[in-house]
Design a protein around this motif. Structure first.
Motif, PDB file in Angstrom:
ATOM      1  N   UNK A   1       0.792  -1.215   0.000  1.00 13.16           N
ATOM      2  CA  UNK A   1       0.000   0.000   0.000  1.00 13.16           C
ATOM      3  C   UNK A   1       0.831   1.274   0.000  1.00 13.16           C
ATOM      4  N   UNK A   2       2.161   1.128  -0.065  1.00  8.90           N
ATOM      5  CA  UNK A   2       3.033   2.297  -0.032  1.00  8.90           C
ATOM      6  C   UNK A   2       3.351   2.792  -1.430  1.00  8.90           C
ATOM      7  N   UNK A   3       3.814   4.044  -1.482  1.00  8.34           N
ATOM      8  CA  UNK A   3       3.965   4.773  -2.727  1.00  8.34           C
ATOM      9  C   UNK A   3       5.304   5.496  -2.698  1.00  8.34           C
ATOM     10  N   UNK A   4       6.055   5.481  -3.785  1.00  9.63           N
ATOM     11  CA  UNK A   4       7.293   6.244  -3.890  1.00  9.63           C
ATOM     12  C   UNK A   4       7.310   6.914  -5.260  1.00  9.63           C
TER      13      UNK A   4
ATOM     14  N   UNK B   1      13.893  18.020 -12.763  1.00  7.82           N
ATOM     15  CA  UNK B   1      15.076  18.876 -12.718  1.00  7.82           C
ATOM     16  C   UNK B   1      16.346  18.121 -13.068  1.00  7.82           C
ATOM     17  N   UNK B   2      16.202  16.953 -13.668  1.00  4.85           N
ATOM     18  CA  UNK B   2      17.369  16.172 -14.058  1.00  4.85           C
ATOM     19  C   UNK B   2      17.673  15.035 -13.101  1.00  4.85           C
ATOM     20  N   UNK B   3      18.904  14.515 -13.209  1.00  3.21           N
ATOM     21  CA  UNK B   3      19.334  13.367 -12.406  1.00  3.21           C
ATOM     22  C   UNK B   3      20.373  13.808 -11.381  1.00  3.21           C
ATOM     23  N   UNK B   4      20.342  13.294 -10.144  1.00  4.22           N
ATOM     24  CA  UNK B   4      19.389  12.327  -9.603  1.00  4.22           C
ATOM     25  C   UNK B   4      18.018  12.950  -9.314  1.00  4.22           C
ATOM     26  N   UNK B   5      16.995  12.137  -9.250  1.00  2.67           N
ATOM     27  CA  UNK B   5      15.648  12.677  -9.052  1.00  2.67           C
ATOM     28  C   UNK B   5      15.376  13.033  -7.594  1.00  2.67           C
ATOM     29  N   UNK B   6      14.347  13.861  -7.391  1.00  3.70           N
ATOM     30  CA  UNK B   6      13.827  14.067  -6.052  1.00  3.70           C
ATOM     31  C   UNK B   6      12.954  12.872  -5.687  1.00  3.70           C
ATOM     32  N   UNK B   7      12.981  12.488  -4.415  1.00  6.33           N
ATOM     33  CA  UNK B   7      12.264  11.297  -3.967  1.00  6.33           C
ATOM     34  C   UNK B   7      11.174  11.701  -2.984  1.00  6.33           C
ATOM     35  N   UNK B   8       9.955  11.207  -3.235  1.00  7.67           N
ATOM     36  CA  UNK B   8       8.811  11.491  -2.365  1.00  7.67           C
ATOM     37  C   UNK B   8       8.184  10.161  -1.947  1.00  7.67           C
ATOM     38  N   UNK B   9       7.945  10.015  -0.647  1.00 10.12           N
ATOM     39  CA  UNK B   9       7.418   8.777  -0.067  1.00 10.12           C
ATOM     40  C   UNK B   9       6.018   9.023   0.469  1.00 10.12           C
ATOM     41  N   UNK B  10       5.115   8.046   0.329  1.00 12.12           N
ATOM     42  CA  UNK B  10       3.770   8.260   0.851  1.00 12.12           C
ATOM     43  C   UNK B  10       2.868   7.049   0.699  1.00 12.12           C
ATOM     44  N   UNK B  11       1.565   7.291   0.755  1.00 13.46           N
ATOM     45  CA  UNK B  11       0.577   6.222   0.718  1.00 13.46           C
ATOM     46  C   UNK B  11      -0.654   6.671  -0.066  1.00 13.46           C
ATOM     47  N   UNK B  12      -1.457   5.679  -0.471  1.00 12.52           N
ATOM     48  CA  UNK B  12      -2.778   5.967  -1.022  1.00 12.52           C
ATOM     49  C   UNK B  12      -3.719   6.285   0.132  1.00 12.52           C
TER      50      UNK B  12
ATOM     51  N   UNK C   1     -15.314  -6.044 -10.385  1.00 18.24           N
ATOM     52  CA  UNK C   1     -13.884  -5.767 -10.261  1.00 18.24           C
ATOM     53  C   UNK C   1     -13.652  -4.330  -9.806  1.00 18.24           C
ATOM     54  N   UNK C   2     -12.631  -4.155  -8.948  1.00 12.77           N
ATOM     55  CA  UNK C   2     -12.257  -2.823  -8.467  1.00 12.77           C
ATOM     56  C   UNK C   2     -10.739  -2.669  -8.478  1.00 12.77           C
ATOM     57  N   UNK C   3     -10.279  -1.457  -8.745  1.00  8.74           N
ATOM     58  CA  UNK C   3      -8.843  -1.180  -8.721  1.00  8.74           C
ATOM     59  C   UNK C   3      -8.308  -1.340  -7.304  1.00  8.74           C
ATOM     60  N   UNK C   4      -7.053  -1.790  -7.190  1.00  9.99           N
ATOM     61  CA  UNK C   4      -6.430  -2.052  -5.904  1.00  9.99           C
ATOM     62  C   UNK C   4      -5.446  -0.939  -5.552  1.00  9.99           C
ATOM     63  N   UNK C   5      -5.557  -0.431  -4.324  1.00  2.99           N
ATOM     64  CA  UNK C   5      -4.577   0.529  -3.817  1.00  2.99           C
ATOM     65  C   UNK C   5      -3.373  -0.182  -3.206  1.00  2.99           C
ATOM     66  N   UNK C   6      -3.611  -1.337  -2.585  1.00  4.10           N
ATOM     67  CA  UNK C   6      -2.536  -2.134  -2.004  1.00  4.10           C
ATOM     68  C   UNK C   6      -2.215  -3.274  -2.958  1.00  4.10           C
ATOM     69  N   UNK C   7      -0.964  -3.337  -3.412  1.00  5.87           N
ATOM     70  CA  UNK C   7      -0.590  -4.299  -4.447  1.00  5.87           C
ATOM     71  C   UNK C   7       0.011  -5.571  -3.857  1.00  5.87           C
TER      72      UNK C   7
ATOM     73  N   UNK D   1       2.951   0.257 -21.997  1.00  3.82           N
ATOM     74  CA  UNK D   1       4.316   0.788 -22.048  1.00  3.82           C
ATOM     75  C   UNK D   1       4.574   1.810 -20.955  1.00  3.82           C
ATOM     76  N   UNK D   2       3.483   2.395 -20.384  1.00  4.08           N
ATOM     77  CA  UNK D   2       3.651   3.489 -19.428  1.00  4.08           C
ATOM     78  C   UNK D   2       3.233   3.153 -18.007  1.00  4.08           C
ATOM     79  N   UNK D   3       2.385   2.155 -17.815  1.00  2.00           N
ATOM     80  CA  UNK D   3       1.910   1.892 -16.455  1.00  2.00           C
ATOM     81  C   UNK D   3       1.467   0.448 -16.283  1.00  2.00           C
ATOM     82  N   UNK D   4       1.331   0.067 -15.026  1.00  2.14           N
ATOM     83  CA  UNK D   4       0.762  -1.219 -14.652  1.00  2.14           C
ATOM     84  C   UNK D   4      -0.282  -0.960 -13.572  1.00  2.14           C
ATOM     85  N   UNK D   5      -1.415  -1.635 -13.664  1.00  2.00           N
ATOM     86  CA  UNK D   5      -2.483  -1.500 -12.680  1.00  2.00           C
ATOM     87  C   UNK D   5      -2.904  -2.871 -12.203  1.00  2.00           C
TER      88      UNK D   5
END
Length: 487
Positions: free
Chosen positions: A172-175, A181-192, A328-334, A394-398
């Motif tokens: 259920x976590x999100x990063x 702004x280029x490399x390395x990226x900014x990192x953000x941590x959180x949840x649904x 069927x419903x989309x899942x927030x926790x994978x 090519x861009x996402x997985x659900x």
């Protein structure tokens, strides 16, 4: 709090966040650089498009025991849709982001790390990567364009500014990795999160939304297709992409005036079991069929998917196949991968199928851009009657979770709509339990034993070996064929 004068119109521009770099003047839309010694003019910032979100500048709430206030906003658009990022100022002075996309919400906060994640161009949905010292699955890789802004923002945003972001998942976590702004990226941590769980205050009500957007958010409205004039029902602020049921024109409902994205071809009407606009009563909630999509696999098997929406329950899918119905419903926790299976909440699901699914028909409203010919790679995992399904582009997985839905239950939800619909013909158990060849082999062995009963009694020693060999010749290939079927 820092107060500056707008270099364009002279109005006061307030900065409440120490991390904010710029703010958008609410009177003239000028981007004002936060520099007390020399006020910078960053040019005009575009207005946000039709504002259907219940969130606004000044909305307050609580997350993980921390109070926050919304002080800024970015609206970002990509090929298949758009979303809002609300800039949060927490009570302790720290900042974060509240993602708002089609009624689904996430909160992320800055997570400093010395580790350098993979470059943006190397990331692909479904990849396992290490970031911030942990293992994650790449869920989404996008390049989006900023189409509007409000309030305070922690970086400079101007005309044509692009965001390069990758979203990673772990249960259920999100990063979020932000490569803007280029490399390395900014990192953000959180949840649904859900909006209700944030205990929000100062949200906009329906009337306030209608005054700015011209329509109520999340309530079915109708518009005339600019290509053929036919009426189309959709959900303002929730479904930005429409497919005209009459002419198949693809429409962008997120624009101030609905624009035709691609002229549709005149096609024969496709009859579906549930028509667009059909209403269901599920408990004390009302759901409306707003989109219909038909898909097929690489072997030509077809099924129909219905997108339903309820003001309180959000989006729900009903899937109609030759074997029956599923909800069927989309899942927030994978789930987590374990070889050819996945693990969700310590429950294992075995891999069932893997196949490509191609859209062969679409009509109505969707919360992403859908077109005939769109193809995703599908994997299904099963535990009892419950299935987990991963869909990858090519861009996402659900991920989604589905369970069988009895036809009698469906008829109760849609009274009068399905009265003539009959349940699907069920396959015999011998054909569906994964052992049909073994069952047939056992039957033939019994028949062969009966036919050889007399020779066995007369000459047991000389006949039993041939009988055993014949039985094995029948049963061993049957085991192989059944295992091949199950795979």
């Amino acid at each position: 709090m820092l107060t500056l004068s707008c270099p364009s119109c002279g109005a006061e521009v307030r900065f409440r966040s120490h991390a904010a770099v710029m703010a958008v003047c609410e009177y003239c839309r000028t981007g004002v650089l936060k520099d007390p010694g020399s006020v910078g003019d960053l040019g005009k910032i575009a207005e946000v498009l039709e504002d259907f979100s219940p969130i606004q500048l000044g909305t307050a709430g609580t997350w993980n025991g921390r109070s926050f206030t919304v002080v800024g906003r970015l609206q970002l658009r990509y090929d298949a849709g758009f979303w809002n990022e609300w800039y949060l100022l927490f009570g302790d002075g720290e900042t974060g982001w509240l993602g708002d996309a089609s009624g689904q919400f996430t909160i992320t906060v800055d997570r400093p790390t010395d580790e350098k994640p993979s470059p943006f161009d190397t990331l692909r949905p479904g990849m396992d990567v290490t970031a911030a010292g942990e293992r994650w699955v790449v869920a989404d890789v996008r390049t989006a364009r900023c189409t509007g802004g409000q309030g305070e923002l922690p970086f400079r945003v101007g005309d044509g500014w692009e965001a390069k972001v990758a979203d990673l998942r772990s249960a259920g976590r999100f990063l979020t990795l932000d490569y803007s702004d280029g490399y390395p990226p900014k990192v953000y941590d959180g949840t649904s999160v859900t909006l209700e769980s944030l205990r929000p205050q100062l949200l906009r009500d329906d009337d306030a939304i209608r005054q700015t957007a011209g329509r109520y958010r999340g309530k079915v409205q109708a518009l005339d297709c600019p290509a053929c004039g036919s009426g189309i029902k959709y959900l303002p602020g929730m479904t930005a992409n429409l497919v005209c049921p009459s002419c198949r024109a693809h429409l962008d409902a997120a624009s101030p005036q609905v624009a035709v994205l691609r002229a549709g071809e005149k096609l024969a009407a496709v009859r579906t079991t549930l028509p667009l606009g059909a209403e269901a009563k599920v408990g004390n909630q009302k759901l409306t069929v707003i989109g219909v999509m038909r898909r097929a696999d690489d072997e030509g098997t077809e099924w129909t998917e219905y997108l339903l929406y309820g003001p309180r329950s959000g989006f729900t899918w009903l899937v109609e196949t030759d074997e029956g119905w599923q909800r069927s419903n989309a899942m927030d926790s994978w789930p987590a991968r374990r070889g050819d299976s996945v693990l969700l909440h310590n429950v294992g699901y075995r891999r069932l199928y893997a196949y490509p699914a191609r859209v062969t028909f679409a009509a109505g409203a969707f919360n992403w851009r859908v077109a005939v010919g769109d193809t995703v790679q599908v994997e299904e995992f099963e535990k009892g009657q419950e299935r987990l399904t991963a869909e990858r582009t090519d861009h996402e997985i659900t991920w989604s979770r589905s369970k069988p839905l009895a036809l009698d239950q469906l008829k109760a939800w849609f009274p009068g709509v399905l009265k003539d619909v009959m349940p699907p013909l069920r396959k015999p158990a011998a054909l569906t339990d994964g052992s049909r060849y073994r069952g047939a082999a056992k039957f033939l062995i019994i028949v062969a034993g009966a036919l050889n009963a007399v020779p066995l009694m007369v000459n047991f020693g000389g006949t039993i070996a041939y009988t055993i060999l014949a039985g094995l010749a029948l049963y061993l290939p049957a085991i192989f064929l059944d295992n091949n079927d199950s795979q």
